[in-house]
Design a protein around this motif. Structure first.
Motif, short mmCIF file in Angstrom:
data_model
loop_
_atom_site.label_atom_id
_atom_site.label_comp_id
_atom_site.label_asym_id
_atom_site.label_seq_id
_atom_site.Cartn_x
_atom_site.Cartn_y
_atom_site.Cartn_z
N GLU A 146 -3.73 10.13 -3.66
CA GLU A 146 -4.54 9.10 -3.00
C GLU A 146 -6.01 9.52 -3.04
OE1 GLU A 146 -3.76 9.07 1.32
OE2 GLU A 146 -2.95 11.07 0.99
N TYR A 182 -10.15 7.96 -1.69
CA TYR A 182 -10.71 7.23 -0.58
C TYR A 182 -11.12 5.82 -0.94
CZ TYR A 182 -9.89 11.24 2.02
OH TYR A 182 -9.23 12.23 2.66
N ILE A 210 -12.75 -8.54 -1.49
CA ILE A 210 -14.12 -8.42 -0.96
C ILE A 210 -14.91 -9.47 -1.72
CG2 ILE A 210 -16.14 -6.93 -0.65
CD1 ILE A 210 -13.85 -5.95 1.00
N TYR A 261 -16.83 3.35 6.72
CA TYR A 261 -16.42 4.54 5.96
C TYR A 261 -17.05 4.55 4.57
CZ TYR A 261 -12.93 3.73 9.56
OH TYR A 261 -12.32 3.45 10.75
N ASP A 262 -17.05 3.39 3.90
CA ASP A 262 -17.66 3.34 2.57
C ASP A 262 -19.15 3.61 2.65
OD1 ASP A 262 -15.31 2.70 1.24
OD2 ASP A 262 -15.57 0.55 1.60
N GLU A 309 -0.17 -3.57 -0.05
CA GLU A 309 -1.46 -2.88 0.08
C GLU A 309 -2.38 -3.70 1.00
OE1 GLU A 309 -3.60 -3.08 -3.74
OE2 GLU A 309 -2.22 -4.69 -4.22
N TYR A 340 -6.65 -3.57 2.74
CA TYR A 340 -7.96 -3.14 2.33
C TYR A 340 -8.43 -1.88 3.01
CZ TYR A 340 -7.89 -7.00 -0.60
OH TYR A 340 -7.52 -7.83 -1.60
N VAL A 341 -7.74 -1.47 3.99
CA VAL A 341 -8.21 -0.35 4.77
C VAL A 341 -7.07 0.27 5.50
CG1 VAL A 341 -10.51 -1.20 5.16
CG2 VAL A 341 -8.64 -2.02 6.54
N ARG A 385 -4.46 3.74 4.42
CA ARG A 385 -5.62 4.39 3.82
C ARG A 385 -5.96 5.63 4.63
NH1 ARG A 385 -11.30 1.49 3.78
NH2 ARG A 385 -12.64 3.14 2.95
N ASN A 386 -6.03 6.73 3.95
CA ASN A 386 -6.31 8.00 4.62
C ASN A 386 -7.82 8.24 4.66
OD1 ASN A 386 -6.45 10.57 5.60
ND2 ASN A 386 -5.50 11.53 3.81
N ILE A 387 -8.38 8.11 5.82
CA ILE A 387 -9.83 8.35 5.92
C ILE A 387 -10.12 9.66 6.64
CG2 ILE A 387 -10.49 5.90 5.84
CD1 ILE A 387 -10.96 6.51 9.00
N GLN A 424 -9.29 -0.14 14.72
CA GLN A 424 -9.37 0.68 13.51
C GLN A 424 -9.38 2.17 13.85
OE1 GLN A 424 -11.00 -2.40 13.64
NE2 GLN A 424 -9.26 -2.97 12.36
N ALA A 474 -6.77 4.87 12.45
CA ALA A 474 -7.25 6.08 11.76
C ALA A 474 -6.65 7.33 12.39
CB ALA A 474 -8.77 6.14 11.80
N ASP A 526 -16.47 -1.71 3.22
CA ASP A 526 -16.10 -1.69 4.63
C ASP A 526 -17.15 -2.38 5.49
OD1 ASP A 526 -13.73 -0.27 4.24
OD2 ASP A 526 -14.77 1.66 4.36
N HIS A 531 -16.16 -5.94 5.17
CA HIS A 531 -14.81 -6.23 5.70
C HIS A 531 -14.75 -6.06 7.22
CE1 HIS A 531 -10.43 -6.37 5.22
NE2 HIS A 531 -10.32 -5.28 5.94
#
Lengths: 489, 489
Positions: free
Chosen positions: A3, A5, A15, A170-171, B3, B5-6, B10-12, B60, B64, B171, B174
């Motif tokens: 995976e 990010y 998006i 985060y982005d 899937e 989008y976040v 998603r591993n942040i 969120q 996370a 992000d 979004h």
């Protein structure tokens, strides 16, 4: 696959502004989806009223386009809106990008109104990539440009990017760190960026570390024992000059010296930077710690860095947070994506957007952009936009024209200048043909390309405004369209 | 799993400042990793010098934290840095969050210096969540707060969020759309936000749609035929009053009327909004299109919206882009995360961060925060911060104190006020116990909570500064620590 990010496996197709879909559905119903169109991505104003922008984000744009697809869940969601029909969903299900894209190379200094990216694609394809194309390039170019300004004012001292916590999502932190590195910082605190982009990550301690011990001295001592080779101590948790610096010196003497180690540095995160760094420098020097470096990191930007250095602040490196990671003083890069031409029966028909705000008038047609370099100085004189099929010849005189005023022109004489195309082929009929450059390669390329610019363009305030001009043929065509357009459609 | 989008997959985790790891490794080597600590997340200044902030991003943050883990790839990357040892990697490999978190509910209006989130956790766990906790809450609270201001000035007219292309990363678009919806917009153009957050998506056409046809009229006609029930036409591609509005009226008469349909609206995206909307309204009314709505979307913010409405602009709804999605005039929300206490031998030892900037001094201890509501008016009087174990009783007089000056205080009389805890339990020893609220529930909750505030707090300029005060016991303790702290550590 491991995976990551953002990267290749993350689907950011949606998006997307909803109007891309309502328009595309309309094209689809009219059978217009396969018409070939040309779009230009360009911008109108440099952030911070600066002299130029560092173009960044291309690698992520390429990944997004390669990975672009509508998943079953995406289509299920769109179906739930009751706006489109099943034929359109079948089309979306098979959708992938098959167009051709030319782009300026990542890291290139660029200027207002020149096409940075030119997309030649089927109408729907060109339309559906618009939003993520813009957000990708707008964001990273903004941060690379801001980082470039800040690094410039540090005058050779390393600048570190420390802004993740104040980023817009985060982005914002992750790609912002990448863009800042292209812009010239030496590294970032954001670990994900280090992992995904192979850029240096940096960091030592927060105030909470110092507070979590019974005393500041104990905290410093613990840190020194764990990191004797890389001991940088945060000295402003209680009182910088009365407590922090004396404790740091004591640790250098009592903990590090017996191990044969030196105190690498101290960091200040509050207070009057000029005064405190001068006093701290004196205290360190008196203790024989001449090699102990001073880092500061308190709401810095290019103006404050310039100011404290002018005041003689004793600083070896900077950590910059919110002012860089969101480009606080100028947080929007206004890249736009405008239709420039349509093919009809094999002919390219230029299109123009007219506006009462003259700065919103577009340059029509399928175009190419070139950087003109003066042979004698190896400095850039101007960029020139031409129709794609115009042949420019270095062995001929070349007259370049202002984008609207035909009486503003300048002639370059044969043999005195070189012509360098600014864009390169990135997607060839859907196939990515652009090399994958490492971030270090992009960063070095950016440094090199900046050397082509006159110093006057780098001024923070009132920089020299670099020329982005048109060929005579393009200007004449544009003025003709404007005259015709005023008569109505 | 589909899937998204976040979301949850998603591993942040590595959206993390590197110093979180260097500190944690140090704690680990010292065996301090299981010490229980208390951190407060709070902020010091309202964006745009406003009266309050809308707290957002909690959902969120919860996702996370639930998903927080170090993947094999993460650990491989950290190993490559040659800073940590294998024992630490073994610890990280098994890492998950086991702490307790109290938080203000999402959508709540909040004020400077009060703990919005309080984390009670093992030292390393509390430290490692810091960066993404801050970026999550800082970003969404910023945008929700900005959207709230803009929506307020539209005075009941719908406001739409149109900013994706100018957002700071995917992000930014979004989650920014999500936050804007909490702040009061009626929907967003960003499709991914519609999909993931079940919020309305909106959009019609761009200039490129109009340009892609041989004439404006043909473009409008095509759109009307595809969307007869929802026909909103963009009228400023060539000339709003001479071309766009007349063509829109012609389509209403020649295309829609024969189908028994009405023209729903027109959109203006450039020019002098006040003048053009007045003229357009007259032209539409003369044509009998009284029900045709006018939308504008040209670099709007709360100040410009207020101004054009004062000028009598004829506007039914607004589309807002860059000024909302990056909170352009105030693009940073400066939430911080500060150590407040440490447990030692079962005792909670308050900790303080002292600074020469008094606004950077923290409130020590494990605390709770309450909103005090005046019974007679059902309006909020003040928020009060107390030690967690203080018992506040509505049937007693309550004296509340300024955060630093003990001579500034105010007494509320028994029976005249209610006490409402502001925080609620979110994680109980690692387990998420917070209900999943829909975005509409959060949005409605936010509207309701705002009704508790006096009108004076809503002013754009110089709003009334709401009191966030301390109990006597907390203030006394804080002043004692400050006095002691000045004597050095």
């Amino acid at each position: 696959m491991e995976e990551n990010y953002v990267g290749r496996e993350r689907n950011i197709t949606l998006i997307m502004d909803f109007y891309e879909l309502t328009m595309s559905y309309n094209y689809f119903k009219l059978g217009k989806q396969d018409e070939i169109v040309y779009f230009d991505m360009f911008y109108r104003k440099n952030p911070d009223q600066g002299g130029f922008v560092i173009f960044a984000g291309l690698q992520q744009l390429i990944e997004a386009i390669e990975n672009m697809h509508f998943s079953d869940g995406d289509i299920e969601y769109l179906r739930s809106l009751n706006v489109f029909d099943e034929d359109f969903f079948a089309y979306l299900k098979d959708f992938h990008f098959t167009g051709t894209i030319y782009s300026v190379k990542e890291g290139t200094p660029v200027f207002p109104y020149e096409p940075l990216i030119t997309v030649k694609a089927k109408l729907i394809e060109a339309q559906l990539i618009e939003t993520f194309l813009l957000v990708t390039i707008n964001h990273q170019s903004l941060i690379a440009t801001k980082a470039r300004r800040i690094v410039q004012e540090a005058k050779g001292r390393p600048v570190m990017e420390f802004g993740a916590r104040r980023a817009q999502g985060y982005d914002g932190a992750h790609y912002g760190a990448r863009a800042a590195y292209i812009g010239g910082v030496v590294g970032s605190a954001t670990v994900s960026a280090g992992k995904d982009f192979h850029m240096p990550v940096l960091g030592t301690m927060a105030h909470s570390f110092v507070q979590s011990f019974d005393s500041e001295y104990e905290a410093f001592k613990a840190y020194a024992l764990t990191y004797p080779d890389n001991c940088v101590l945060l000295v402003d948790t209680y009182d910088t000059l009365k407590s922090g610096v004396p404790h740091a010196i004591r640790v250098a003497e009592e903990v590090l010296a017996p191990m044969g180690k030196r105190l690498k540095g101290i960091r200040l995160d509050s207070g009057d930077i000029a005064y405190l760094t001068k006093k701290a420098r004196m205290m360190l020097d008196v203790a024989g710690l001449h090699d102990c470096q001073i880092t500061v990191s308190n709401s810095l930007d290019e103006y404050l860095i310039r100011s404290v250095l002018e005041q003689g602040a004793q600083i070896d490196s900077f950590g910059v947070g919110e002012n860089m990671i969101v480009s606080k003083s100028s947080p929007v890069f206004g890249g736009v994506y405008k239709l420039a031409a349509i093919e009809k029966d094999g002919q390219i028909i230029p299109k123009i957007k007219i506006s009462e705000n003259t700065e919103k008038i577009t340059n029509p047609g399928f175009k190419k952009v070139y950087r003109l370099i003066e042979k004698e100085t190896q400095k850039a004189i101007a960029d020139i936009i031409a129709f794609h099929d115009e042949v420019l010849d270095e062995n001929q005189d070349l007259t370049i024209y202002h984008q609207l005023d035909s009486w503003k022109h300048k002639t370059l004489y044969a043999g005195t200048y070189e012509i360098h195309p600014l864009q390169t082929l990135v997607f060839d009929e859907g196939k990515n043909v652009y090399p994958h450059y490492s971030l270090d390669e992009i960063r070095i390329y950016s440094q090199q390309q900046k050397q082509l610019l006159w110093d006057e363009i780098f001024r923070l305030e009132y920089p020299h405004m670099y020329y982005v001009d048109l060929t005579k043929r393009l200007l004449d065509y544009k003025l003709k369209m404007l005259a015709k357009g005023k008569k109505g459609h």
